[in-house]
Write a protein that holds these residues in place. Structure first.
Motif, mmCIF file in Angstrom:
data_model
loop_
_atom_site.group_PDB
_atom_site.id
_atom_site.type_symbol
_atom_site.label_atom_id
_atom_site.label_comp_id
_atom_site.label_asym_id
_atom_site.label_seq_id
_atom_site.Cartn_x
_atom_site.Cartn_y
_atom_site.Cartn_z
ATOM 1 N N SER A 123 0.827 -1.204 0.000
ATOM 2 C CA SER A 123 0.000 0.000 0.000
ATOM 3 C C SER A 123 0.863 1.256 0.000
ATOM 4 O O SER A 123 0.565 2.224 -0.711
ATOM 5 C CB SER A 123 -0.925 0.001 1.231
ATOM 6 O OG SER A 123 -1.802 -1.093 1.229
ATOM 7 N N VAL A 124 1.927 1.235 0.775
ATOM 8 C CA VAL A 124 2.846 2.382 0.798
ATOM 9 C C VAL A 124 3.475 2.577 -0.579
ATOM 10 O O VAL A 124 3.591 3.711 -1.071
ATOM 11 C CB VAL A 124 3.942 2.176 1.864
ATOM 12 C CG1 VAL A 124 4.974 3.310 1.803
ATOM 13 C CG2 VAL A 124 3.322 2.094 3.259
ATOM 14 N N LEU A 125 3.868 1.465 -1.214
ATOM 15 C CA LEU A 125 4.476 1.545 -2.542
ATOM 16 C C LEU A 125 3.499 2.107 -3.562
ATOM 17 O O LEU A 125 3.863 2.951 -4.399
ATOM 18 C CB LEU A 125 4.944 0.155 -2.971
ATOM 19 C CG LEU A 125 5.616 0.064 -4.343
ATOM 20 C CD1 LEU A 125 6.902 0.890 -4.366
ATOM 21 C CD2 LEU A 125 5.911 -1.396 -4.696
ATOM 22 N N ILE A 126 2.247 1.666 -3.506
ATOM 23 C CA ILE A 126 1.230 2.181 -4.425
ATOM 24 C C ILE A 126 1.062 3.685 -4.258
ATOM 25 O O ILE A 126 1.024 4.438 -5.246
ATOM 26 C CB ILE A 126 -0.112 1.452 -4.201
ATOM 27 C CG1 ILE A 126 -0.024 0.009 -4.689
ATOM 28 C CG2 ILE A 126 -1.253 2.189 -4.925
ATOM 29 C CD1 ILE A 126 -1.251 -0.825 -4.349
ATOM 30 N N SER A 127 0.967 4.141 -3.016
ATOM 31 C CA SER A 127 0.778 5.574 -2.771
ATOM 32 C C SER A 127 1.994 6.382 -3.190
ATOM 33 O O SER A 127 1.863 7.449 -3.801
ATOM 34 C CB SER A 127 0.457 5.816 -1.290
ATOM 35 O OG SER A 127 -0.818 5.328 -0.960
ATOM 36 N N ALA A 156 -4.127 10.388 -5.218
ATOM 37 C CA ALA A 156 -2.978 9.584 -4.794
ATOM 38 C C ALA A 156 -2.532 9.955 -3.385
ATOM 39 O O ALA A 156 -2.230 9.075 -2.565
ATOM 40 C CB ALA A 156 -1.829 9.760 -5.784
ATOM 41 N N VAL A 157 -2.485 11.241 -3.083
ATOM 42 C CA VAL A 157 -2.030 11.661 -1.764
ATOM 43 C C VAL A 157 -3.071 11.318 -0.699
ATOM 44 O O VAL A 157 -2.738 11.195 0.495
ATOM 45 C CB VAL A 157 -1.694 13.170 -1.750
ATOM 46 C CG1 VAL A 157 -2.933 14.029 -1.635
ATOM 47 C CG2 VAL A 157 -0.702 13.495 -0.636
ATOM 48 N N THR A 158 -4.325 11.111 -1.107
ATOM 49 C CA THR A 158 -5.330 10.616 -0.170
ATOM 50 C C THR A 158 -4.951 9.228 0.326
ATOM 51 O O THR A 158 -5.274 8.852 1.460
ATOM 52 C CB THR A 158 -6.717 10.590 -0.836
ATOM 53 O OG1 THR A 158 -7.045 11.893 -1.310
ATOM 54 C CG2 THR A 158 -7.795 10.139 0.145
ATOM 55 N N GLY A 159 -4.250 8.471 -0.511
ATOM 56 C CA GLY A 159 -3.759 7.167 -0.079
ATOM 57 C C GLY A 159 -2.816 7.260 1.103
ATOM 58 O O GLY A 159 -2.815 6.375 1.978
ATOM 59 N N ILE A 351 -9.976 4.856 -8.203
ATOM 60 C CA ILE A 351 -10.089 5.630 -6.969
ATOM 61 C C ILE A 351 -9.989 4.706 -5.765
ATOM 62 O O ILE A 351 -9.298 5.000 -4.777
ATOM 63 C CB ILE A 351 -11.411 6.416 -6.945
ATOM 64 C CG1 ILE A 351 -11.426 7.462 -8.060
ATOM 65 C CG2 ILE A 351 -11.622 7.081 -5.587
ATOM 66 C CD1 ILE A 351 -12.748 8.197 -8.193
ATOM 67 N N GLU A 352 -10.658 3.572 -5.833
ATOM 68 C CA GLU A 352 -10.603 2.623 -4.727
ATOM 69 C C GLU A 352 -9.184 2.115 -4.492
ATOM 70 O O GLU A 352 -8.752 1.967 -3.348
ATOM 71 C CB GLU A 352 -11.542 1.448 -5.005
ATOM 72 C CG GLU A 352 -13.015 1.831 -5.045
ATOM 73 C CD GLU A 352 -13.935 0.636 -5.104
ATOM 74 O OE1 GLU A 352 -15.145 0.834 -4.971
ATOM 75 O OE2 GLU A 352 -13.431 -0.498 -5.277
ATOM 76 N N ILE A 353 -8.440 1.863 -5.572
ATOM 77 C CA ILE A 353 -7.065 1.368 -5.424
ATOM 78 C C ILE A 353 -6.180 2.442 -4.807
ATOM 79 O O ILE A 353 -5.431 2.183 -3.853
ATOM 80 C CB ILE A 353 -6.507 0.916 -6.779
ATOM 81 C CG1 ILE A 353 -7.249 -0.334 -7.264
ATOM 82 C CG2 ILE A 353 -5.009 0.636 -6.681
ATOM 83 C CD1 ILE A 353 -6.871 -0.770 -8.669
ATOM 84 N N LEU A 354 -6.257 3.663 -5.336
ATOM 85 C CA LEU A 354 -5.401 4.732 -4.820
ATOM 86 C C LEU A 354 -5.757 5.096 -3.380
ATOM 87 O O LEU A 354 -4.883 5.530 -2.617
ATOM 88 C CB LEU A 354 -5.514 5.974 -5.702
ATOM 89 C CG LEU A 354 -4.963 5.863 -7.128
ATOM 90 C CD1 LEU A 354 -5.009 7.209 -7.832
ATOM 91 C CD2 LEU A 354 -3.531 5.330 -7.119
ATOM 92 N N CYS A 355 -7.022 4.949 -3.019
ATOM 93 C CA CYS A 355 -7.464 5.290 -1.658
ATOM 94 C C CYS A 355 -7.562 4.062 -0.762
ATOM 95 O O CYS A 355 -8.134 4.135 0.339
ATOM 96 C CB CYS A 355 -8.805 6.012 -1.707
ATOM 97 S SG CYS A 355 -8.742 7.617 -2.546
ATOM 98 N N HIS A 356 -7.015 2.945 -1.207
ATOM 99 C CA HIS A 356 -6.889 1.729 -0.402
ATOM 100 C C HIS A 356 -8.226 1.266 0.189
ATOM 101 O O HIS A 356 -8.292 0.852 1.350
ATOM 102 C CB HIS A 356 -5.850 1.931 0.706
ATOM 103 C CG HIS A 356 -4.523 2.413 0.199
ATOM 104 N ND1 HIS A 356 -3.788 1.725 -0.747
ATOM 105 C CD2 HIS A 356 -3.810 3.539 0.480
ATOM 106 C CE1 HIS A 356 -2.674 2.391 -1.012
ATOM 107 N NE2 HIS A 356 -2.666 3.497 -0.288
ATOM 108 N N TYR A 357 -9.274 1.374 -0.599
ATOM 109 C CA TYR A 357 -10.580 0.795 -0.272
ATOM 110 C C TYR A 357 -11.203 1.370 1.008
ATOM 111 O O TYR A 357 -11.990 0.698 1.679
ATOM 112 C CB TYR A 357 -10.482 -0.735 -0.176
ATOM 113 C CG TYR A 357 -9.932 -1.360 -1.425
ATOM 114 C CD1 TYR A 357 -10.742 -1.512 -2.547
ATOM 115 C CD2 TYR A 357 -8.597 -1.762 -1.510
ATOM 116 C CE1 TYR A 357 -10.238 -2.070 -3.720
ATOM 117 C CE2 TYR A 357 -8.086 -2.316 -2.676
ATOM 118 C CZ TYR A 357 -8.911 -2.462 -3.783
ATOM 119 O OH TYR A 357 -8.410 -3.000 -4.936
#
Length: 449
Positions: A123-127, A156-159, A351-357
């Motif tokens: 998750s950190v890597l994705i963000s 992305a920064v919301t992640g 959006i769900e992926i970038l915001c980690h569901y």
């Protein structure tokens, strides 16, 4: 038991159903608030009337309510009729009073509570990569494509926020010191103080949809609205043109005032505030030195506003809908508040992926210890075990006009038209309202249909 509405008013900026706002008076009404869903229920026919306030001129629709015979809320046919009036495919049964939050938690598989370090750092890597990509897009995009780059980067920064959110709930790592460090760092680009937010957010989970106690969102009371012309105007504009960024006001009001925290919290609050101010003192001048003031606006301010768009959206959508009541502490029920009072929203996949569901919000409120990457599995379990008692899937792009795709109930599709809703104010005189529903009548005693 009768619920009493005492000279109060609610300002609710929820979504339209079929371009018509719905609010309700019923047993869920609490002292000092106007309950949700304005509707006149005449036999089996439900009619709506829009009562709006423009941003230039306030117009208060005054009404009183008269008791009528109880409606068969437990009837499947009645719930179907009600669902059709709201634009939903299904409205589930109310959660029984004797069901506890522990009863619900015990039905969720134990494996969804397990922390997986690989998934957490993924998750950190994705963000990190999506945020870096966003900054690259901003640097290369022509002016007319900048809004798209800002939208991506803000999402992305919301992640980062969601990662810090997991850390605050102790669902990121088994190492609690590491969680505090990661959470603090994840919040820094957002200039959000981690510990102050954590303390207030814990209260939101403990008091979800409890009138005057929930720190995330609560109805605006009449006495607050009437307290000063300045505040009145601020509320009108805040829940209108600048509604997508109302979380900025929440950020300022709740997280920088030491008087809002207990003595045993002050030390940690000060550390978080020092980190935020250090980031501002070092990071901002560095950005301006390298890119100029316009660079600060392009690379930091606009993505930050994009983040607050999602923060405002998630906060409002997850806990406000026409059927969701805010109750006083003596009427509040934890299981009902978390299961019946939390809204699930499906967004576009990216959006769900970038915001980690984080939009899979019902299981998160059943137990905040469920890591974000396990929310989908937990939600599926809730669908299977509690789908008949009010678990609600509700897609709400209420910041936009036009048709959207929405889901209500579990696995049921429907299409509804939504538009940016008007301000809805109703002022009620002191009155006892027994049973489920009451007709709305105007000052002249005429029913509002």
């Amino acid at each position: 038991m009768a619920s009493r509405i005492a000279d109060s008013m609610l300002l609710f900026m929820g979504p339209h159903q079929r371009s018509i706002p719905s609010y309700r008076v019923g047993p869920h009404c609490s002292p000092g608030m106007l309950c949700l869903k304005l509707e006149s229920i005449l036999g089996k026919e439900i009619k709506h009337r829009k009562c709006s306030i423009s941003t230039k001129r306030s117009k208060i629709v005054q009404a009183v309510a008269i008791p009528v015979a109880p409606s068969p809320i437990d009837s499947a046919e009645y719930r179907k009729q009600l669902a059709e009036s709201y634009g939903f495919e299904q409205i589930g049964e109310p959660l029984p009073e004797n069901v506890t939050l522990r009863d619900v938690i015990d039905t969720i598989p134990k494996k969804v509570f397990e922390i997986d370090d690989v998934k957490a750092w993924k998750s950190v890597l994705i963000s990190a990569t999506s945020y870096a990509l966003g900054l690259f897009m901003i640097s290369k995009a022509p002016w007319y494509l900048l809004p798209l780059a800002w939208a991506w980067t803000g999402t992305a920064v919301t992640g980062f926020f969601v990662i810090g959110h997991d850390c605050a709930h102790k669902s990121f790592s088994r190492n609690k010191l590491l969680e505090d460090i990661v959470g603090t760092l994840a919040f820094l680009p957002l200039i959000y103080p981690y510990e102050p937010w954590r303390f207030k957010h814990d209260r939101h989970h403990a008091k979800t949809n409890m009138l005057s106690e929930d720190t995330a969102w609560h109805p605006v009371l009449k006495e607050e609205f009437d307290s000063s012309p300045t505040l009145r105007k601020a509320i009108i504009y805040g829940y209108g043109p600048i509604r997508p960024w109302m979380s900025i006001a929440h950020w300022l009001i709740w997280h920088f005032d030491l008087n809002k925290y207990r003595p045993n919290e002050i030390k940690r609050v000060k550390i978080s505030l020092a980190c935020v101010f250090a980031f501002m003192a070092i990071g901002w001048p560095l950005i301006i030195y390298k890119t100029g003031v316009m660079g600060w606006i392009k690379f930091w301010l606009m993505p930050w506003l994009g983040y607050h768009f999602w923060m405002s959206t998630f906060t409002m959508v997850h806990h406000t809908a026409p059927h969701i009541p805010f109750k006083s502490s003596d009427e509040w029920n934890a299981a009902q508040a978390q299961l019946n009072g939390t809204v699930h929203c499906d967004y576009p996949r990216w959006i769900e992926i970038l915001c980690h569901y984080i939009n899979v919000h019902i299981p998160h409120h059943i137990s905040p210890r469920i890591p974000s990457y396990n929310l989908r599995a937990a939600h599926q379990s809730l669908q299977e075990n509690w789908g008949k008692v009010g678990l609600l899937k509700f897609f709400s792009w209420f910041f936009f006009e036009g048709p959207v795709h929405s889901k209500a109930g579990f696995g049921l599709d429907m299409d509804i038209d939504m538009e940016v809703p008007p301000f809805v104010f109703l002022e009620f005189e002191s009155i006892n309202i027994p049973s489920e529903w009451g007709h709305y009548v105007g000052p002249e005693g005429q029913k509002m249909q």
